[in-house]
Design an enzyme around this catalytic site. Structure first.
Site, PDB file in Angstrom:
ATOM      1  N   LYS A   1     -21.870  -2.856  -9.843  1.00  0.00           N
ATOM      2  CA  LYS A   1     -21.896  -3.926 -10.851  1.00  0.00           C
ATOM      3  C   LYS A   1     -20.538  -3.995 -11.551  1.00  0.00           C
ATOM      4  O   LYS A   1     -19.853  -2.982 -11.730  1.00  0.00           O
ATOM      5  CB  LYS A   1     -23.022  -3.623 -11.845  1.00  0.00           C
ATOM      6  CG  LYS A   1     -23.342  -4.739 -12.820  1.00  0.00           C
ATOM      7  CD  LYS A   1     -24.558  -4.345 -13.650  1.00  0.00           C
ATOM      8  CE  LYS A   1     -24.903  -5.357 -14.729  1.00  0.00           C
ATOM      9  NZ  LYS A   1     -26.104  -4.938 -15.510  1.00  0.00           N
TER      10      LYS A   1
ATOM     11  N   SER B   1     -29.853  -7.975 -16.003  1.00  0.00           N
ATOM     12  CA  SER B   1     -28.490  -8.453 -15.853  1.00  0.00           C
ATOM     13  C   SER B   1     -27.792  -7.987 -14.581  1.00  0.00           C
ATOM     14  O   SER B   1     -26.670  -8.415 -14.284  1.00  0.00           O
ATOM     15  CB  SER B   1     -27.647  -8.006 -17.054  1.00  0.00           C
ATOM     16  OG  SER B   1     -27.542  -6.583 -17.101  1.00  0.00           O
TER      17      SER B   1
ATOM     18  N   SER C   1     -32.575  -4.234 -16.930  1.00  0.00           N
ATOM     19  CA  SER C   1     -31.594  -4.949 -16.121  1.00  0.00           C
ATOM     20  C   SER C   1     -31.469  -4.468 -14.689  1.00  0.00           C
ATOM     21  O   SER C   1     -30.845  -5.146 -13.868  1.00  0.00           O
ATOM     22  CB  SER C   1     -30.222  -4.896 -16.799  1.00  0.00           C
ATOM     23  OG  SER C   1     -30.210  -5.687 -17.962  1.00  0.00           O
TER      24      SER C   1
END
Length: 454
Positions: A69, A144, A168
């Site tokens: 990420k 997320s 997330s």
């Protein structure tokens, strides 16, 4: 992959090229990557291929593709936090996770996208645009860790790392049919630890999640909260339902009521544990609307500090939904924030107390299935706070591990994830319970990845 490399059936270079062909075909629709350097990753794959040929592989992840990420630091790769209003930070050193993966010989394909400041449960970003589900581009990926989820479900290699402060990792897990783990607090060392934050795997199988955890969970002194080394080797075969006390939480006690089809899938999963000999009991909710609202306000105020530090032009580039969300907290007094902090501690206390008697607690990941990809939140553009994270956020605050695995589908084919939380620090136990269910769930609850990969 590692077995194939060892047997000389195929090489890391061949695997890398095959994965790149998938990325080339699907990325224009999915939009999973922030940074994708196929030249650098192919060079790394070539070095791995030589190590395997020389009998000097660094371990089972040598030559295995992985993504990170964008908020996990990679030396020299800018970190914009999914936000068009932010001047990206360019790190001068790797995060601990990045170092562990490079040391293990994993092939880092690139950095995956996230929404603005990671504060949306979707793939909507002011900087990156919309990230879409590989299962159906009309559906959200969740967030997320939106890009990590899209990459995992899209077949961009087997291993993907996301982060999670309220769901997330697990929300993309449920809406994309993935196997995930939000680890215990401190289990995976971070370069920027803070309240509730964890990093962990998004994969297609629990065993792949465990394989990734073996590497990224190694302690690192840069994280002052990191845990000592885990004594076990992340084996996922140790769950015996006949000796297990299992709780089922179908009502979060706050937020949006659980959808009927979601509830049925969780009940069916609980029946599988019961029929295998587990002691299964219903658990009353311990969260309240007030506790969830206080957590939401605490996060709004924290993000408003970042928003207020931007100049007027930069603030105008932040996603309008996030602009509205953060500015609602701009006049919050310090005394009110201390009340919110007290509520977070109560969430921690209540979560540990409610779940301690059980080996595993089963629940939905979210009260609803996937929503349209264009929506920033499950209800669209309106402000409903954090009404969808009543099942996930408590385990961030308590620091307990929570895994997910697919447990069924809605009538229109959207995945439904089962969350399996464990006692504090029992990450292996949570994964083992998830692995048991993964192997014993009905065939109709299994994602047919080949149908989406074609």
């Amino acid at each position: 992959m590692s077995q194939g490399y060892a047997a000389r059936d195929f090489s890391p270079t061949e695997v890398h090229d095959a994965v790149q062909s998938v990325i080339a075909r699907r990325e224009p629709t999915l939009n999973a990557f922030w940074q994708h350097d196929a030249v650098a990753s192919k060079a790394a794959a070539g070095e791995s291929a030589q190590r395997w040929a020389d009998g000097a592989a660094r371990g089972p992840l040598d030559g295995v593709p992985v993504t990170l990420k964008e908020n996990i630091a990679r030396r020299g790769v800018p970190m914009p936090a999914g936000n068009a209003g932010v001047t990206p930070v360019e790190p001068t050193q790797n995060a601990p996770i990045t170092d562990r993966l490079e040391e293990a010989g994993a092939i880092i394909l690139g950095s995956t996208v996230m929404p603005d400041w990671g504060m949306l449960s979707s793939g909507v970003s002011s900087r990156h645009g919309i990230t879409r589900s590989p299962l159906n581009p009309a559906w959200t990926t969740g967030g997320s860790s939106s890009g990590a989820g899209a990459a995992a479900a899209g077949g961009y290699g087997p291993l993907h790392v996301g982060t999670d402060i309220g769901g997330s990792i697990r929300l993309p897990g449920t809406w994309l049919g993935l196997a995930t783990l939000k680890p215990s607090d401190g289990r995976v060392p971070l370069d920027n630890p803070y309240l509730g934050r964890a990093a962990g795997p998004l994969t297609r199988t629990i065993d792949d999640a465990a394989a990734l955890m073996r590497v990224i969970s190694q302690p690192d002194p840069r994280d002052w909260a990191s845990l000592p080394p885990l004594e076990s080797d992340w084996q996922t075969t140790g769950f015996d339902p006949c000796r297990a006390r299992v709780a089922v939480l179908a009502d979060a006690g706050c937020g949006i009521p659980t959808d009927t089809q979601v509830r049925q899938a969780i009940d069916n999963a609980a029946d599988a544990f019961r029929e295998a000999g587990a002691t299964v009991v219903r658990l009353d909710p311990w969260m309240t609307p007030e506790l969830l609202a206080d957590l939401d306000l605490f996060w709004r105020a924290r993000s408003y500090v970042d928003f207020a530090a931007l100049d007027e032009s930069a603030r105008s580039r932040v996603l309008p939904f996030i602009q509205r969300w953060v500015t609602s907290a701009k006049d919050t007094p310090g005394t009110r924030l201390m009340e919110c902090y007290g509520s977070i501690n109560r969430i921690r206390e209540r979560t540990v107390a409610a779940t301690q008697p059980f080996d595993v607690v089963l629940s939905p990941v979210a009260p609803m299935a996937a929503f349209p990809a264009e929506w920033p939140m499950p209800w669209g553009e309106t402000d409903e706070g954090m009404a969808h994270i009543g099942f996930t956020a408590p385990y961030n605050m308590s620091g307990q591990p929570a895994a997910t695995v697919n447990a069924g589908f809605t009538d229109d084919g959207r995945p439904i994830g089962l969350q399996l939380s464990g006692r504090r620090f029992d990450d292996v136990g949570a994964l083992a319970a998830a692995s048991w269910y993964e192997q014993h769930r009905p065939a109709g609850a299994t994602v047919d990845w080949r149908s989406y990969d074609s």
